[in-house]
Design an enzyme around this catalytic site. Structure first.
Site, PDB file in Angstrom:
ATOM      1  N   LYS A   1       0.839  -1.205   0.000  1.00 37.42           N
ATOM      2  CA  LYS A   1       0.000   0.000   0.000  1.00 37.42           C
ATOM      3  C   LYS A   1       0.869   1.249   0.000  1.00 37.42           C
ATOM      4  O   LYS A   1       1.554   1.540   0.968  1.00 37.42           O
ATOM      5  CB  LYS A   1      -0.929   0.051   1.212  1.00 37.42           C
TER       6      LYS A   1
ATOM      7  N   GLU B   1       9.998   0.801  10.590  1.00 37.68           N
ATOM      8  CA  GLU B   1      11.008   1.852  10.418  1.00 37.68           C
ATOM      9  C   GLU B   1      10.270   3.158  10.627  1.00 37.68           C
ATOM     10  O   GLU B   1       9.461   3.560   9.809  1.00 37.68           O
ATOM     11  CB  GLU B   1      11.628   1.739   9.023  1.00 37.68           C
TER      12      GLU B   1
ATOM     13  N   CYS C   1      13.151  10.509   7.687  1.00 40.38           N
ATOM     14  CA  CYS C   1      13.040   9.974   9.046  1.00 40.38           C
ATOM     15  C   CYS C   1      14.373  10.065   9.778  1.00 40.38           C
ATOM     16  O   CYS C   1      14.420  10.242  10.985  1.00 40.38           O
ATOM     17  CB  CYS C   1      12.543   8.548   9.002  1.00 40.38           C
TER      18      CYS C   1
ATOM     19  N   GLU D   1       9.557  15.036  16.390  1.00 41.51           N
ATOM     20  CA  GLU D   1       9.950  15.016  14.984  1.00 41.51           C
ATOM     21  C   GLU D   1       9.105  16.019  14.214  1.00 41.51           C
ATOM     22  O   GLU D   1       7.875  15.929  14.205  1.00 41.51           O
ATOM     23  CB  GLU D   1       9.748  13.606  14.417  1.00 41.51           C
TER      24      GLU D   1
END
Lengths: 496, 324
Positions: A188, A262, A296, A393
């Site tokens: 996906k 991850e 990331c 983040e």
């Protein structure tokens, strides 16, 4: 001298859009065919640099996923698991070569759909994605030698969910090892960036990949949740936010089905006083402004030795003034569009919190396009470890600068985060680099460089940045399991 | 960084340089250069795509920055005269083409170049002489000073000197420094001093940075990469390091030093890449023949060919530009 009075302003150098043809709507790719979604729902995919609607994407529902998982299961049992590794490798090589032939097309499409500069898709995303297929093609017939036991076997059907920041590259990180190890895939793509995955589906057709080995079910978060809930999947892999990663882990708890995660990061880039300063400045810029900071492993926390702080920030600001922000299709653009309105709002909200909490923001005086989603490169000084911008983040072009006095303090501050994905060390002193990289709790540590990727190098995190590795020999492990009964392997004649 | 805003004659004092030891200590305080990072940055800037009006502007700017050079044992008066004509009117059919930055010759050709330039009405074009036992620099200081005086007396208003690489590599920085100071003194107000580092013999980027500072503090008006007799010469990363050095030096002292890459820049594309480096590393203030020159011979014709292409829309045969 201001940029406006500079006689050497680069004329627009746009990459041609003629290379790609985008259809007005896209179906799902299931069992080797493009089929309309049973959900009958579609949603627009826009170019974040212009807000132009590029196409309508199918929203895959439960029924669609049922079909996709069935097709992947059938392909696994009937075809893929019966092929020897070297035959699987041939398909991977073929996919890699076809992608190489269409590299420019992929690059343009990715830039239109994602908003990242053409320079980055052309020079980084697409070549690396291709490298992942070539690299894993080579592993397909050598799995016994990968150090994961004498008889490594595939799980079966793997479900994979990828993010919007490196759409095709993350597809490659997921799909290439899965296929090389003999699994079949239900993938996906991210809601806002499906187009290169759908072009990849076409490449799979052109490569003659057996039907059902790869199924691509586009959609939104509900599609992803249904995929995770699907009982027909043997193994999951997810790249995305820590929040969603935790939800996935809760959903899969005690089901016995493994998952690789991850997730997010808050990478520390530590600059010691003895660093090669100009290259460190460059590395900090690459670390946080590469891909608009939608990375990331971005080096979003700069840890500066206090005695070089002012000088370094002066140089950093001068360098940031040279960053060219604007049309991602222009070959001279360094910083493109923010991927979505939602992401832009999140960046705005977090940077506002930074100012409220007393950090000092600085931005260059660059013009931004009137349409689309944009955010100027930003650095915050006077940041303390307690500020939200030092802990959360941001996933945007925003750098938080903290200082340290001793190497020990640098490591303590760098490790003082729930994340542990990546870190950077800048020093001309070899012993200091070795010491620091031993002390840092992060999956990837770069020395005197940042954001360097290679298919042969494992990537992944500690703590809330996830687990499992992708790339390299280590990246094969999550896609393999040990079978109890040795499989008979030999030449063609021996197979049933 | 605290700015000294100093005058050129006080530089050595302001940097605290009095002897070999203090100079050596100062050079060691300069931050190192990471080779991989510096080269990666140069490659990245090399991908800038300069088109249309910015390309036209860059080509004319590059022409005006060329130090049109002939440095051969086989140079003759005739060759030098035709070089001067070319320098004055690079394209005789098109007066809108700017003249080059300077004509660069060996000492004995300075007089011929100067008088010929004056005779064709090109008084504004300076003559640069390669002095100081160019290219090796292996002669006594006395000879080098005499060489310099000779060039200036013959009409040179720019002196391209070479540093003593042997002394630099063996750590005798002060000797290199003193020599530049002496030559600068000889130049006085009459000639601009360009100091050739010969980066191909210094080899490391750390050395390039140190030699750049050494030359700037000693009084160079320009720092120049190479003689053109040694390869590698003006590679993009070397020019990048030197541009960074002049930028940092300006921030610290308020004195703007020029940069001259020489050797290996043969195509318009190479030249435009150099201008991109100037623009993005040193800054647009350096985009002028007063602060950036390109030592070259073949480059000029390629720039002219590109100019034709931009004007006419097609590439002309090389027979439409004069070979000298």
């Amino acid at each position: 001298m201001k940029e406006s009075s500079n006689p050497f302003t680069y004329a627009p150098a746009p990459e041609s859009r003629e290379l790609v043809s985008i259809e007005s709507s896209y179906d799902l790719f299931i069992d080797g065919k493009f089929i309309a979604p049973k959900s009958k729902k579609r949603f627009p995919s826009i170019n974040p640099a212009t807000e132009e609607v590029l196409s309508k994407i199918s929203l895959g529902g439960k029924e669609d996923l049922d079909l996709a998982v069935k097709s992947a299961r059938r392909a696994y049992e009937k075809v893929w698991s019966k092929l020897p590794g070297k035959e699987r490798g041939k398909y991977l090589y073929r996919i890699a070569r076809l992608m190489q032939e269409r590299a420019r097309e992929f690059a343009v499409l990715e830039t239109l759909d994602n908003g990242k500069p053409i320079r980055e898709t052309r020079d980084t995303d697409i070549p690396l994605a291709i490298q992942h297929f070539f690299y894993h093609a080579g592993w397909a017939d050598k799995l016994e030698y990968a150090g994961h036991g004498s008889n490594p076997r595939a799980h079966g059907v793997v479900g994979q969910i990828i993010p919007w920041n490196f759409p095709l590259l993350m597809l490659a990180w997921k799909v290439a090892p899965a296929l090389a190890t003999g699994n079949t895939v239900v993938l996906k793509p991210a809601e806002t960036t499906s187009l290169t995955a759908l072009l990849f589906a076409q490449v799979c057709l052109d490569a003659g990949l057996p039907a059902g080995v790869i199924n691509i079910v586009t959609g939104d978060g509900t599609t992803g949740a249904s995929l995770i809930a699907h009982k027909g999947i043997d193994k999951f892999a997810f790249t995305g936010s820590t929040e969603v990663g935790k939800a996935i882990n809760r959903a899969l708890a005690a089901t016995g089905r493994p998952v690789t995660l991850e997730l997010g990061g808050k990478g520390a880039n530590i600059v010691f006083e003895d660093a090669a300063i100009d290259q460190a400045v460059e590395g900090i810029v690459q670390g946080i402004f590469f891909n608009q900071g939608h990375v990331c492993c971005a080096g979003s926390r700069l840890l500066l030795q206090e005695n070089i702080h002012d000088h370094f920030i002066e140089k950093l600001e001068r360098r940031i003034e040279k960053i060219r922000v604007g049309d991602p299709m222009d070959k001279n653009t360094d910083l493109g569009a923010i991927n979505s309105k939602e992401q832009l709002q999140k960046i705005v909200e977090l940077t506002q919190s930074g100012e409220v909490e007393g950090a000092k923001a600085w931005q260059p005086d660059c013009a931004l396009p009137s349409r689309g989603f944009w955010f100027r490169p930003t650095i915050f000084t006077n940041v303390t470890g307690a500020h939200r911008i030092a802990r959360e983040e941001i996933f945007g072009p925003v750098l938080s600068v903290l200082t340290f006095r001793t190497p020990q303090e640098a490591i303590e501050k760098a490790n003082n985060t729930p994340y542990g994905l990546a870190a950077g060390v800048w020093s001309e002193k070899g012993s200091r680099i070795l010491w620091a990289s031993r002390e840092l709790k992060a999956g990837v540590i770069w020395a005197n460089t940042y954001n360097k990727f290679d298919a042969a190098s494992p990537f992944g995190g500690y703590k809330e940045s996830g687990w499992g590795r992708e790339g390299g020999r280590h990246g094969l492990l999550p896609y393999l399991t040990q079978s109890q009964t040795p499989r008979v392997r030999s030449g063609k004649g021996a197979r049933k | 960084m605290s700015q000294l805003r100093t005058s050129k004659s006080d530089l050595a004092r302001d940097f605290g340089i009095s002897d070999d030891r203090s100079l050596s200590l100062f050079l060691k305080t300069l931050p190192g250069v990471d080779q991989v990072g510096a080269e990666a940055r140069a490659v990245e800037l090399g991908t800038r795509s300069i088109k249309k009006e910015s390309k036209a502007w860059a080509i004319d700017m590059a022409i005006s920055m060329v130090d049109l050079t002939t440095l051969e044992g086989a140079d003759t008066e005739g060759k030098v005269r035709s070089l001067c004509n070319k320098a004055h009117r690079p394209d005789p059919t098109d007066p809108s083409v700017p003249h080059v930055g300077a004509v660069c010759v060996y000492n004995d050709m300075v007089k011929i170049a100067r008088s010929h330039l004056d005779s064709i009405g090109a008084n504004e074009i300076p003559v640069a002489a390669v002095a100081t036992a160019f290219p090796s620099g292996r002669a006594s200081r006395e000879v080098k000073l005499r060489d310099t005086r000779d060039a200036i007396e013959a009409g040179a208003s720019e002196i391209d000197m070479v540093i003593d690489r042997g002394a630099f590599l063996s750590g005798h920085y002060k000797s290199v420094f003193d020599e530049i100071v002496a030559i600068k003194k000889e130049c006085g107000e009459k000639a601009h001093l360009k100091v050739i580092l010969e980066t191909g013999e210094l080899v490391t980027y750390d050395n390039v940075r140190r030699a750049s500072y050494l030359a700037m503090i000693a009084g160079a008006d320009f720092i120049k990469t190479s003689t053109g007799k040694v390869t590698p010469a003006a590679t993009p990363p070397v020019v990048l390091i030197m541009l960074q050095a002049v930028r940092d030096f300006f921030d610290r002292t308020g004195i703007r030093i020029g940069v001259k890459p020489a050797g290996g820049i043969r195509t318009s594309k190479d030249a435009i890449k150099q201008l991109v480096l100037v623009n993005e590393i040193a800054g647009p203030e350096w985009l002028s023949p007063a602060y950036f020159r390109i030592g070259a011979s073949a480059l000029l014709n390629d720039l002219l060919m590109q100019r034709f292409k931009m004007r006419d829309g097609y590439y002309a045969s090389s027979n439409y530009v004069s070979i000298e």
